[in-house]
Design a protein around this motif. Structure first.
Motif, PDB file in Angstrom:
ATOM      1  N   SER B 117     -55.326  24.029 -84.898  1.00 14.50           N
ATOM      2  CA  SER B 117     -54.057  24.592 -85.387  1.00 14.50           C
ATOM      3  C   SER B 117     -54.239  26.024 -85.876  1.00 14.50           C
ATOM      4  O   SER B 117     -53.401  26.882 -85.621  1.00 14.50           O
ATOM      5  CB  SER B 117     -53.461  23.713 -86.496  1.00 14.50           C
ATOM      6  N   ARG B 120     -54.562  28.249 -82.982  1.00 15.73           N
ATOM      7  CA  ARG B 120     -53.424  28.060 -82.073  1.00 15.73           C
ATOM      8  C   ARG B 120     -53.884  27.755 -80.650  1.00 15.73           C
ATOM      9  O   ARG B 120     -53.431  28.379 -79.687  1.00 15.73           O
ATOM     10  CB  ARG B 120     -52.543  29.310 -82.077  1.00 15.73           C
ATOM     11  N   ARG B 122     -53.743  24.681 -79.280  1.00 18.45           N
ATOM     12  CA  ARG B 122     -52.930  23.618 -78.678  1.00 18.45           C
ATOM     13  C   ARG B 122     -51.578  23.569 -79.374  1.00 18.45           C
ATOM     14  O   ARG B 122     -51.405  24.094 -80.471  1.00 18.45           O
ATOM     15  CB  ARG B 122     -53.594  22.247 -78.858  1.00 18.45           C
ATOM     16  N   SER B 123     -50.617  22.886 -78.726  1.00 21.95           N
ATOM     17  CA  SER B 123     -49.312  22.650 -79.355  1.00 21.95           C
ATOM     18  C   SER B 123     -49.478  21.540 -80.397  1.00 21.95           C
ATOM     19  O   SER B 123     -50.447  20.774 -80.330  1.00 21.95           O
ATOM     20  CB  SER B 123     -48.305  22.221 -78.293  1.00 21.95           C
ATOM     21  N   PRO B 124     -48.528  21.444 -81.356  1.00 21.91           N
ATOM     22  CA  PRO B 124     -48.669  20.387 -82.372  1.00 21.91           C
ATOM     23  C   PRO B 124     -48.813  18.980 -81.776  1.00 21.91           C
ATOM     24  O   PRO B 124     -49.616  18.180 -82.264  1.00 21.91           O
ATOM     25  CB  PRO B 124     -47.374  20.521 -83.181  1.00 21.91           C
ATOM     26  N   ALA B 125     -48.077  18.706 -80.695  1.00 18.19           N
ATOM     27  CA  ALA B 125     -48.169  17.368 -80.092  1.00 18.19           C
ATOM     28  C   ALA B 125     -49.563  17.148 -79.494  1.00 18.19           C
ATOM     29  O   ALA B 125     -50.141  16.061 -79.614  1.00 18.19           O
ATOM     30  CB  ALA B 125     -47.103  17.225 -79.006  1.00 18.19           C
ATOM     31  N   GLU B 126     -50.090  18.195 -78.861  1.00 21.71           N
ATOM     32  CA  GLU B 126     -51.433  18.075 -78.271  1.00 21.71           C
ATOM     33  C   GLU B 126     -52.490  17.906 -79.363  1.00 21.71           C
ATOM     34  O   GLU B 126     -53.443  17.145 -79.194  1.00 21.71           O
ATOM     35  CB  GLU B 126     -51.753  19.315 -77.425  1.00 21.71           C
ATOM     36  N   ASP B 128     -52.044  16.494 -82.244  1.00 24.57           N
ATOM     37  CA  ASP B 128     -51.959  15.100 -82.711  1.00 24.57           C
ATOM     38  C   ASP B 128     -52.761  14.178 -81.785  1.00 24.57           C
ATOM     39  O   ASP B 128     -53.469  13.277 -82.245  1.00 24.57           O
ATOM     40  CB  ASP B 128     -50.493  14.643 -82.751  1.00 24.57           C
TER      41      ASP B 128
END
Lengths: 248, 258
Positions: B117, B120, B122-126, B128
């Protein structure tokens, strides 16, 4: 001492260099501002009300005796906004918030959380120090505005209700409006801004310099608060001297 | 302890393990010389265990390899290159601290996803999904993700720290006393986890410990560090048979009443 001063300047410089990325930390900054407000607003309120009141008690009877009672509002207004509110709020913030900052960062240092950030290629100054210094730099001037208002109200209340002084509230505020101008308010806010950066830098520096377990954390907290207060009082003299030429 | 004598990767790794070379590393704190000229080479994908009594300089040595300390003299080279300011941008390195080094203000999931995070990647869903995958890899029970580190046992914290290190996809992973203060069963599980990770990722693995069972259970090679000097290096068999009296004393020490 000079070594520590140098380290603090380096830390402050590094924080300034990280400043362009502060929007990324807006959530963390918001949380810190909330913490600062939560920890100090009620106390700031009480402190300011009674400082305004004490100022009136001390100066009121002397001025009234000499027929200068109507000047009380201006005296209290100027004293509070240019001097007492910024200094007292900075000391309050150093004690309530700076100590907590030093303790939190100190614990993180002792329990290897700061090292862990470095191994994750996350710069502790960017992640930990920047949000705290930005938050304190926003919160302290805001507290000073609040302190001015509450202090003036405290002064007006004592001036009006104390039978030896008996200056009506309208007279008090009329004189205050006459004497205190925008520059006087700005004067106090400039001081608050500088004090905030000083307190934030000193406390974060002490936290990150912590060594040696819980005892080390205790030492850092004590040093953070005392160094902050000394620095605020030193800076107060320097800033007063520097800002004097701009006074009307 | 699960033995793992041969580093034999079956599948080509995405990021091959790093070669580490240390030359004449010296470090002094005030009057105390903690490292007194350490020389060591660690091969890619090797599990190297640095063993030695408490206070021998093991953790200080480890901190030099990941740039948390600067040597007074000597050099650390990764893939032949001296550690420079940007080494963390160029090499994937991770460290699992003795205390775990987890951020107590963040949940387990936030701790594990912190690297991804913050950078940056990955995206938040990735993130998770990656967090769930890494927590499953280190066999943490469901429901751990939303807990705070202070709510976990020492063994679980250590596993979360390993999961967090794995998100870097490390080519070099350093463990500082991974089994300290853990009961034998949890220590065994952590040891097995280190071996499994090495087989899965082929990351060069350096473990610092004074736990003899762990050392002989997982190491391809063992180094014996005493008072800032490496006195013996070799395979577990070589170390067992080494004539150094201090080493034999260290290996033979037990709690049998005299």
């Amino acid at each position: 001492m000079f070594r520590e001063l140098g380290q603090m300047l380096v830390l402050f410089g590094a924080t300034l260099r990280a400043l362009p990325g502060f929007l990324r930390r807006r959530r963390s900054i918001g949380e810190q501002i909330f913490e600062i407000g939560n920890a100090s607003l009620l106390m700031a309120c009480m402190l300011s009300f009674f400082i305004g009141g004490v100022l009136v008690l001390q100066a009121g009877s002397v001025l009234v005796e000499r027929g200068l009672g109507s000047q009380l509002g201006g005296l209290v207004g100027i004293s509070l906004c240019k001097e007492l509110a910024p200094v007292m709020m900075a000391i309050l913030i150093a004690g309530r918030v700076g100590s907590a900052m030093a303790a939190e960062l100190g614990s993180m240092q002792v329990y290897q959380e700061v090292d862990a950030l470095r191994t994750l290629n996350i710069e502790p100054i960017d992640y930990l120090v920047l949000p705290r210094i930005v938050a304190i730099t926003i919160a302290l001037p805001a507290l000073v505005v609040f302190s001015n208002l509450v202090g003036w109200l405290g002064g007006a209340a004592v001036a009006s209700f104390n039978s030896d002084i008996g200056i009506p509230t309208a007279t008090f505020f009329s004189n205050l409006r006459e004497v205190v101008d925008t520059w006087d308010i700005a004067h106090g806010l400039i001081k608050a801004f500088v004090f905030a950066m000083a307190v934030g830098t000193v406390c974060c520096h002490q936290g990150l310099q912590t060594r040696g377990g819980p005892r080390g954390v205790g030492r850092s907290v004590t040093k953070a608060v005392t160094n902050s207060i000394v620095l605020v009082l030193l800076l107060d003299y320097v800033l007063t001297r520097l800002l004097q030429p701009f006074d009307a | 302890m699960t033995p793992a004598p041969s580093p034999a990767p079956s599948v080509a790794p995405a990021h091959p393990g790093l070669r580490v070379a240390v030359r004449d590393l010296r470090k002094r704190y005030h009057t105390q010389e903690v490292l007194r000229g350490v020389d060591l080479e660690i091969a890619p994908a090797e599990i190297f265990v640095l063993m030695g009594p408490s206070g021998s300089g093991k953790s200080v040595f480890l901190r030099h390899l990941i740039g948390l300390e600067s040597p007074d003299s000597g050099e650390v080279r990764i893939e032949g290159e001296l550690l420079a300011d940007d080494f963390r941008d160029r090499f994937r390195m991770a460290m699992v601290f003795q205390s775990g080094g987890l951020l107590n203000s963040l949940t387990v999931a936030q701790n594990v996803g912190l690297y991804l995070s913050e950078h940056r990647l990955r995206s938040p869903a990735e993130i998770d999904a990656v967090v769930a995958e890494k927590l499953a890899l280190v066999q943490l029970p469901d429901g751990t993700a939303n807990k705070y580190p202070t709510e976990l046992s020492g063994g679980m914290r250590r596993r979360v720290a390993i999961a967090r290190a794995l998100t870097i996809d490390p080519q070099l992973i350093l463990f500082d006393e991974p089994t300290a203060e853990l009961d034998p069963l949890v220590a065994l599980a952590i040891g097995r986890e280190i071996v499994a990770l090495n087989r899965r990722t082929h990351a060069t693995t350096l473990v610092v410990t004074h736990d003899r069972d762990l050392a002989f259970g997982i190491a391809h090679r063992i180094g014996f560090l005493v008072e800032g000097r490496i006195l013996a290096v070799g395979t577990p068999d070589v170390i067992r048979a080494h004539p150094l009296p201090l080493l034999q004393q260290f290996l033979a020490a037990d709690f049998t009443p005299q």
